[in-house]
Design an enzyme around this catalytic site. Sequence first.
Site, PDB file in Angstrom:
ATOM      1  N   ASN A   1       0.885  -1.183  -0.006  1.00  0.00           N
ATOM      2  CA  ASN A   1      -0.024  -0.032   0.212  1.00  0.00           C
ATOM      3  C   ASN A   1       0.825   1.223   0.075  1.00  0.00           C
ATOM      4  O   ASN A   1       1.407   1.636   1.112  1.00  0.00           O
ATOM      5  CB  ASN A   1      -0.828   0.045   1.580  1.00  0.00           C
ATOM      6  CG  ASN A   1      -1.752   1.291   1.353  1.00  0.00           C
ATOM      7  OD1 ASN A   1      -1.800   1.959   0.461  1.00  0.00           O
ATOM      8  ND2 ASN A   1      -2.221   1.492   2.511  1.00  0.00           N
ATOM      9  N   TRP A   2       1.007   1.718  -1.178  1.00  0.00           N
ATOM     10  CA  TRP A   2       2.034   2.992  -1.463  1.00  0.00           C
ATOM     11  C   TRP A   2       1.581   4.156  -0.797  1.00  0.00           C
ATOM     12  O   TRP A   2       2.418   5.212  -0.585  1.00  0.00           O
ATOM     13  CB  TRP A   2       2.447   3.173  -2.864  1.00  0.00           C
ATOM     14  CG  TRP A   2       3.374   2.139  -3.407  1.00  0.00           C
ATOM     15  CD1 TRP A   2       3.328   0.777  -2.867  1.00  0.00           C
ATOM     16  CD2 TRP A   2       3.877   2.090  -4.787  1.00  0.00           C
ATOM     17  NE1 TRP A   2       4.338   0.083  -3.433  1.00  0.00           N
ATOM     18  CE2 TRP A   2       4.575   0.813  -4.773  1.00  0.00           C
ATOM     19  CE3 TRP A   2       3.787   2.927  -5.673  1.00  0.00           C
ATOM     20  CZ2 TRP A   2       5.265   0.339  -5.947  1.00  0.00           C
ATOM     21  CZ3 TRP A   2       4.786   2.667  -6.901  1.00  0.00           C
ATOM     22  CH2 TRP A   2       5.296   1.453  -6.847  1.00  0.00           C
ATOM     23  N   LYS A   3       0.236   4.229  -0.481  1.00  0.00           N
ATOM     24  CA  LYS A   3      -0.320   5.453   0.306  1.00  0.00           C
ATOM     25  C   LYS A   3       0.175   6.811  -0.856  1.00  0.00           C
ATOM     26  O   LYS A   3       0.087   6.487  -1.910  1.00  0.00           O
ATOM     27  CB  LYS A   3       0.329   5.822   1.515  1.00  0.00           C
ATOM     28  CG  LYS A   3       0.062   4.551   2.371  1.00  0.00           C
ATOM     29  CD  LYS A   3       0.286   4.725   3.687  1.00  0.00           C
ATOM     30  CE  LYS A   3      -0.141   3.124   4.510  1.00  0.00           C
ATOM     31  NZ  LYS A   3       0.045   3.299   5.974  1.00  0.00           N
TER      32      LYS A   3
ATOM     33  N   HIS B   1      -9.371   1.619   4.438  1.00  0.00           N
ATOM     34  CA  HIS B   1      -7.976   1.845   5.122  1.00  0.00           C
ATOM     35  C   HIS B   1      -8.423   3.034   6.451  1.00  0.00           C
ATOM     36  O   HIS B   1      -9.051   3.723   6.113  1.00  0.00           O
ATOM     37  CB  HIS B   1      -7.100   2.296   4.197  1.00  0.00           C
ATOM     38  CG  HIS B   1      -5.582   2.229   4.878  1.00  0.00           C
ATOM     39  ND1 HIS B   1      -5.075   3.403   5.627  1.00  0.00           N
ATOM     40  CD2 HIS B   1      -4.784   1.083   4.982  1.00  0.00           C
ATOM     41  CE1 HIS B   1      -4.195   2.797   6.075  1.00  0.00           C
ATOM     42  NE2 HIS B   1      -3.707   1.631   5.675  1.00  0.00           N
TER      43      HIS B   1
ATOM     44  N   GLU C   1      -6.627   5.111   7.411  1.00  0.00           N
ATOM     45  CA  GLU C   1      -6.305   6.678   7.048  1.00  0.00           C
ATOM     46  C   GLU C   1      -7.302   7.359   6.311  1.00  0.00           C
ATOM     47  O   GLU C   1      -7.962   8.398   6.704  1.00  0.00           O
ATOM     48  CB  GLU C   1      -5.128   6.552   6.129  1.00  0.00           C
ATOM     49  CG  GLU C   1      -3.805   6.385   7.114  1.00  0.00           C
ATOM     50  CD  GLU C   1      -2.690   5.945   6.357  1.00  0.00           C
ATOM     51  OE1 GLU C   1      -2.607   5.934   5.136  1.00  0.00           O
ATOM     52  OE2 GLU C   1      -1.820   5.277   7.056  1.00  0.00           O
TER      53      GLU C   1
ATOM     54  N   GLU D   1      -5.670  -4.718  10.345  1.00  0.00           N
ATOM     55  CA  GLU D   1      -4.893  -3.643  10.601  1.00  0.00           C
ATOM     56  C   GLU D   1      -5.078  -2.848  11.738  1.00  0.00           C
ATOM     57  O   GLU D   1      -5.875  -2.066  11.756  1.00  0.00           O
ATOM     58  CB  GLU D   1      -4.750  -2.790   9.203  1.00  0.00           C
ATOM     59  CG  GLU D   1      -4.255  -3.282   7.848  1.00  0.00           C
ATOM     60  CD  GLU D   1      -3.633  -2.290   7.126  1.00  0.00           C
ATOM     61  OE1 GLU D   1      -2.665  -2.635   6.613  1.00  0.00           O
ATOM     62  OE2 GLU D   1      -4.044  -1.214   6.977  1.00  0.00           O
TER      63      GLU D   1
ATOM     64  N   GLY E   1       2.331   2.394  10.739  1.00  0.00           N
ATOM     65  CA  GLY E   1       3.217   3.430  10.624  1.00  0.00           C
ATOM     66  C   GLY E   1       3.923   3.682  11.926  1.00  0.00           C
ATOM     67  O   GLY E   1       4.407   4.876  11.786  1.00  0.00           O
TER      68      GLY E   1
ATOM     69  N   SER F   1       2.954  -2.165  10.440  1.00  0.00           N
ATOM     70  CA  SER F   1       4.452  -2.199  10.477  1.00  0.00           C
ATOM     71  C   SER F   1       4.956  -3.714  10.235  1.00  0.00           C
ATOM     72  O   SER F   1       5.784  -4.293  10.827  1.00  0.00           O
ATOM     73  CB  SER F   1       4.915  -1.838  11.902  1.00  0.00           C
ATOM     74  OG  SER F   1       4.352  -0.241  12.038  1.00  0.00           O
TER      75      SER F   1
ATOM     76  N   GLY G   1       2.636  -1.230   4.043  1.00  0.00           N
ATOM     77  CA  GLY G   1       2.806   0.285   3.901  1.00  0.00           C
ATOM     78  C   GLY G   1       4.180   0.488   3.781  1.00  0.00           C
ATOM     79  O   GLY G   1       4.853   0.303   2.662  1.00  0.00           O
ATOM     80  N   GLY G   2       5.021   1.220   4.684  1.00  0.00           N
ATOM     81  CA  GLY G   2       6.274   1.740   4.657  1.00  0.00           C
ATOM     82  C   GLY G   2       7.466   0.687   4.124  1.00  0.00           C
ATOM     83  O   GLY G   2       7.982   1.145   3.076  1.00  0.00           O
TER      84      GLY G   2
HETATM   85  P1  PGA Z   1       2.590   0.306   7.555  1.00  0.00           P
HETATM   86  O1  PGA Z   1       1.173   0.452   6.991  1.00  0.00           O
HETATM   87  O2  PGA Z   1       3.068  -1.059   7.039  1.00  0.00           O
HETATM   88  O3  PGA Z   1       3.360   1.476   7.036  1.00  0.00           O
HETATM   89  O4  PGA Z   1       2.434   0.360   8.916  1.00  0.00           O
HETATM   90  C1  PGA Z   1       0.276  -0.603   6.741  1.00  0.00           C
HETATM   91  C2  PGA Z   1      -0.974   0.120   6.090  1.00  0.00           C
HETATM   92  O5  PGA Z   1      -1.258   1.080   6.371  1.00  0.00           O
HETATM   93  O6  PGA Z   1      -1.477  -0.740   5.414  1.00  0.00           O
END
Ligand code: PGA
Length: 255
Positions: free
Chosen positions: A13-15, A98, A100, A170, A176, A216, A237-238
């Site tokens: 998930n590149w956001k 998601h 966010e 999640e 994050g 994470s 994500g990251g």
């Molecule tokens: P993260 O994000 O791996 O950076 O914690 C995961 C996500 O939001 O899907």
Amino acid sequence: MDKAKRKAIIAGNWKMNKTPSEAKALLEEIKPLVSDADCEVIACVPYVDLAAAVETVKGSNVKIGAENVHWEEKGAFTGEISTGMLKEIGVEYVVLGHSERRQYFGETDETVNKRTKAALAAGLKPIVCVGELLWERECDITEEVIARQIKLDLWDVTEDELKNVVIAYEPVWAIGTGKTATADQAEEVCAFIRAQLAKLYNQAAADAVTIQYGGSMNDGNADELLGKTNVDGGLIGGASLVAEKFAAIVKAASK
Ligand code: PGA
């Protein structure tokens, strides 16, 4: 059903990261590193990167997903993107609900459900995200929160449609933040999600659903998390923005 029979899926998930040219470069790096993966590999990228991303992964085993989609087919919805727009350029997956989107953009279970229904009707595969806030975990209502999200987000989704749904657990406190849920915590909630699906549908239908963990997840903890019976993959994500780290997670899921 045996975990080995479910499809393991690792999705990045590149956001809001990477321009189209940067997306192309990162995918070119990722492709050779994951070419022998024994799991599904997806990159979910920003809307404006999608066309370049689909073009870049042609002929490889990497699939492309969007990070959201609107539920209406067209009309006066300034700034929104429809399922038809995604389908036409060859997008296969879409991340929905998601945390966010829920936290910063007013997403609710009702709108997640509308998007999920629309995505399925259009032949897109939704990755539906659920997860509790830290204070909800501290108040010991994780299961209530997850049960509610699963029921509402999948409202009116048929058993046949469920075959194309991926669930991502999640925990919001782990996204994050560098705080990963322990493998046992992840397993506990993923197993609970499967039990809810069994209640809403039936055991066979629930057993066939891929449930990812996200929050994470990285090259250091993926092995342990993915070793759990009900953790069938990851939403990353990251670590999905660094080709070697992402490839290491794909490798862990391929075992
Ligand atoms: P993260 O994000 O791996 O950076 O914690 C995961 C996500 O939001 O899907």
